[in-house]
Design a protein around this motif. Structure first.
Motif, PDB file in Angstrom:
ATOM      1  N   ALA A   1       2.278  -0.516  58.586  1.00 23.68           N
ATOM      2  CA  ALA A   1       2.798  -0.642  59.954  1.00 23.68           C
ATOM      3  C   ALA A   1       1.667  -0.734  60.980  1.00 23.68           C
ATOM      4  O   ALA A   1       1.777  -1.477  61.961  1.00 23.68           O
ATOM      5  CB  ALA A   1       3.709   0.530  60.284  1.00 23.68           C
ATOM      6  N   ARG A   2       0.573  -0.024  60.766  1.00 25.36           N
ATOM      7  CA  ARG A   2      -0.555  -0.058  61.707  1.00 25.36           C
ATOM      8  C   ARG A   2      -1.165  -1.461  61.754  1.00 25.36           C
ATOM      9  O   ARG A   2      -1.453  -1.988  62.820  1.00 25.36           O
ATOM     10  CB  ARG A   2      -1.610   0.973  61.310  1.00 25.36           C
ATOM     11  N   ARG A   3      -1.321  -2.097  60.589  1.00 25.88           N
ATOM     12  CA  ARG A   3      -1.872  -3.453  60.547  1.00 25.88           C
ATOM     13  C   ARG A   3      -0.921  -4.465  61.172  1.00 25.88           C
ATOM     14  O   ARG A   3      -1.353  -5.421  61.818  1.00 25.88           O
ATOM     15  CB  ARG A   3      -2.195  -3.843  59.114  1.00 25.88           C
ATOM     16  N   ILE A   4       0.381  -4.266  60.954  1.00 26.98           N
ATOM     17  CA  ILE A   4       1.383  -5.148  61.572  1.00 26.98           C
ATOM     18  C   ILE A   4       1.261  -5.057  63.089  1.00 26.98           C
ATOM     19  O   ILE A   4       1.243  -6.074  63.790  1.00 26.98           O
ATOM     20  CB  ILE A   4       2.805  -4.787  61.102  1.00 26.98           C
ATOM     21  N   LYS A   5       1.132  -3.842  63.602  1.00 23.73           N
ATOM     22  CA  LYS A   5       1.007  -3.637  65.046  1.00 23.73           C
ATOM     23  C   LYS A   5      -0.256  -4.300  65.577  1.00 23.73           C
ATOM     24  O   LYS A   5      -0.228  -4.977  66.609  1.00 23.73           O
ATOM     25  CB  LYS A   5       0.999  -2.140  65.358  1.00 23.73           C
ATOM     26  N   GLU A   6      -1.374  -4.129  64.887  1.00 17.36           N
ATOM     27  CA  GLU A   6      -2.636  -4.744  65.322  1.00 17.36           C
ATOM     28  C   GLU A   6      -2.500  -6.260  65.376  1.00 17.36           C
ATOM     29  O   GLU A   6      -2.957  -6.904  66.324  1.00 17.36           O
ATOM     30  CB  GLU A   6      -3.763  -4.359  64.370  1.00 17.36           C
ATOM     31  N   ARG A   7      -1.850  -6.849  64.352  1.00 14.56           N
ATOM     32  CA  ARG A   7      -1.669  -8.303  64.333  1.00 14.56           C
ATOM     33  C   ARG A   7      -0.827  -8.764  65.508  1.00 14.56           C
ATOM     34  O   ARG A   7      -1.148  -9.748  66.177  1.00 14.56           O
ATOM     35  CB  ARG A   7      -1.013  -8.750  63.018  1.00 14.56           C
ATOM     36  N   ILE A   8       0.258  -8.047  65.780  1.00  9.68           N
ATOM     37  CA  ILE A   8       1.134  -8.411  66.895  1.00  9.68           C
ATOM     38  C   ILE A   8       0.363  -8.359  68.206  1.00  9.68           C
ATOM     39  O   ILE A   8       0.436  -9.273  69.024  1.00  9.68           O
ATOM     40  CB  ILE A   8       2.368  -7.484  66.948  1.00  9.68           C
ATOM     41  N   LEU A   9      -0.390  -7.297  68.419  1.00 11.29           N
ATOM     42  CA  LEU A   9      -1.130  -7.157  69.670  1.00 11.29           C
ATOM     43  C   LEU A   9      -2.244  -8.199  69.797  1.00 11.29           C
ATOM     44  O   LEU A   9      -2.492  -8.723  70.881  1.00 11.29           O
ATOM     45  CB  LEU A   9      -1.711  -5.750  69.786  1.00 11.29           C
ATOM     46  N   GLN A  10      -2.904  -8.516  68.699  1.00 11.33           N
ATOM     47  CA  GLN A  10      -4.005  -9.478  68.757  1.00 11.33           C
ATOM     48  C   GLN A  10      -3.541 -10.922  68.899  1.00 11.33           C
ATOM     49  O   GLN A  10      -4.242 -11.742  69.476  1.00 11.33           O
ATOM     50  CB  GLN A  10      -4.892  -9.338  67.512  1.00 11.33           C
TER      51      GLN A  10
ATOM     52  N   ASP B   1       5.933   0.779  67.807  1.00 10.24           N
ATOM     53  CA  ASP B   1       5.663   1.514  66.569  1.00 10.24           C
ATOM     54  C   ASP B   1       6.891   1.534  65.661  1.00 10.24           C
ATOM     55  O   ASP B   1       6.788   1.323  64.453  1.00 10.24           O
ATOM     56  CB  ASP B   1       5.219   2.950  66.870  1.00 10.24           C
ATOM     57  N   ALA B   2       8.058   1.791  66.247  1.00  6.93           N
ATOM     58  CA  ALA B   2       9.299   1.815  65.463  1.00  6.93           C
ATOM     59  C   ALA B   2       9.581   0.445  64.857  1.00  6.93           C
ATOM     60  O   ALA B   2       9.945   0.334  63.677  1.00  6.93           O
ATOM     61  CB  ALA B   2      10.471   2.262  66.337  1.00  6.93           C
ATOM     62  N   SER B   3       9.387  -0.606  65.633  1.00  4.73           N
ATOM     63  CA  SER B   3       9.609  -1.972  65.139  1.00  4.73           C
ATOM     64  C   SER B   3       8.662  -2.296  63.987  1.00  4.73           C
ATOM     65  O   SER B   3       9.067  -2.894  62.984  1.00  4.73           O
ATOM     66  CB  SER B   3       9.404  -2.965  66.287  1.00  4.73           C
ATOM     67  N   CYS B   4       7.414  -1.862  64.097  1.00  4.21           N
ATOM     68  CA  CYS B   4       6.422  -2.123  63.044  1.00  4.21           C
ATOM     69  C   CYS B   4       6.752  -1.340  61.774  1.00  4.21           C
ATOM     70  O   CYS B   4       6.555  -1.842  60.659  1.00  4.21           O
ATOM     71  CB  CYS B   4       5.020  -1.790  63.540  1.00  4.21           C
ATOM     72  N   GLN B   5       7.260  -0.115  61.916  1.00  2.26           N
ATOM     73  CA  GLN B   5       7.683   0.673  60.756  1.00  2.26           C
ATOM     74  C   GLN B   5       8.833  -0.020  60.029  1.00  2.26           C
ATOM     75  O   GLN B   5       8.850  -0.101  58.798  1.00  2.26           O
ATOM     76  CB  GLN B   5       8.119   2.084  61.183  1.00  2.26           C
ATOM     77  N   ILE B   6       9.797  -0.514  60.789  1.00  2.00           N
ATOM     78  CA  ILE B   6      10.939  -1.215  60.187  1.00  2.00           C
ATOM     79  C   ILE B   6      10.470  -2.472  59.467  1.00  2.00           C
ATOM     80  O   ILE B   6      10.883  -2.746  58.338  1.00  2.00           O
ATOM     81  CB  ILE B   6      11.995  -1.558  61.267  1.00  2.00           C
TER      82      ILE B   6
END
Length: 103
Positions: free
Chosen positions: A46-55, A82-87
């Motif tokens: 989820a952390r990597r998904i979030k980083e990709r979305i933000l970048q 964060d919740a969206s990335c976890q899902i």
């Protein structure tokens, strides 16, 4: 006889199982699941998904904010991102492991 084919592209094991149980007659059911996703394994962190979305500015439901001091990107509603990335991470894990999950 009923046959079902799942390619592990966009549906999680839960969604595939729901489709299988929509047809209720007591007849033999044959299910084939691809051994691996045809377009490769999706990210499950989820952390990597979030980083990709933000970048990559893939912000559809979240407003981007940039910290003026550090220049780091974030979201106005970080808890929602964060919740969206976890899902998404859980869904990707299920798609990546669809064959074993459906067994």
């Amino acid at each position: 006889m009923n046959g079902y084919v799942f390619h592990a592209v966009s549906q999680s094991a839960t969604e595939c199982a729901q489709q299988l149980w929509r047809y209720r007659p007591d007849v033999p059911m044959y299910v084939w699941v691809a051994p691996r996703p045809p377009f490769g394994y999706a990210e499950t962190n989820a952390r990597r998904i979030k980083e990709r979305i933000l970048q990559t500015n893939e912000m559809t439901a979240f407003l981007i904010r940039i910290n003026r001091e550090t220049g780091k990107r974030g979201a106005e509603k970080d808890w929602a991102l964060d919740a969206s990335c976890q899902i998404e991470a859980q869904r990707n894990w299920s798609i990546n492991n669809l064959r074993s999950d459906l067994r």
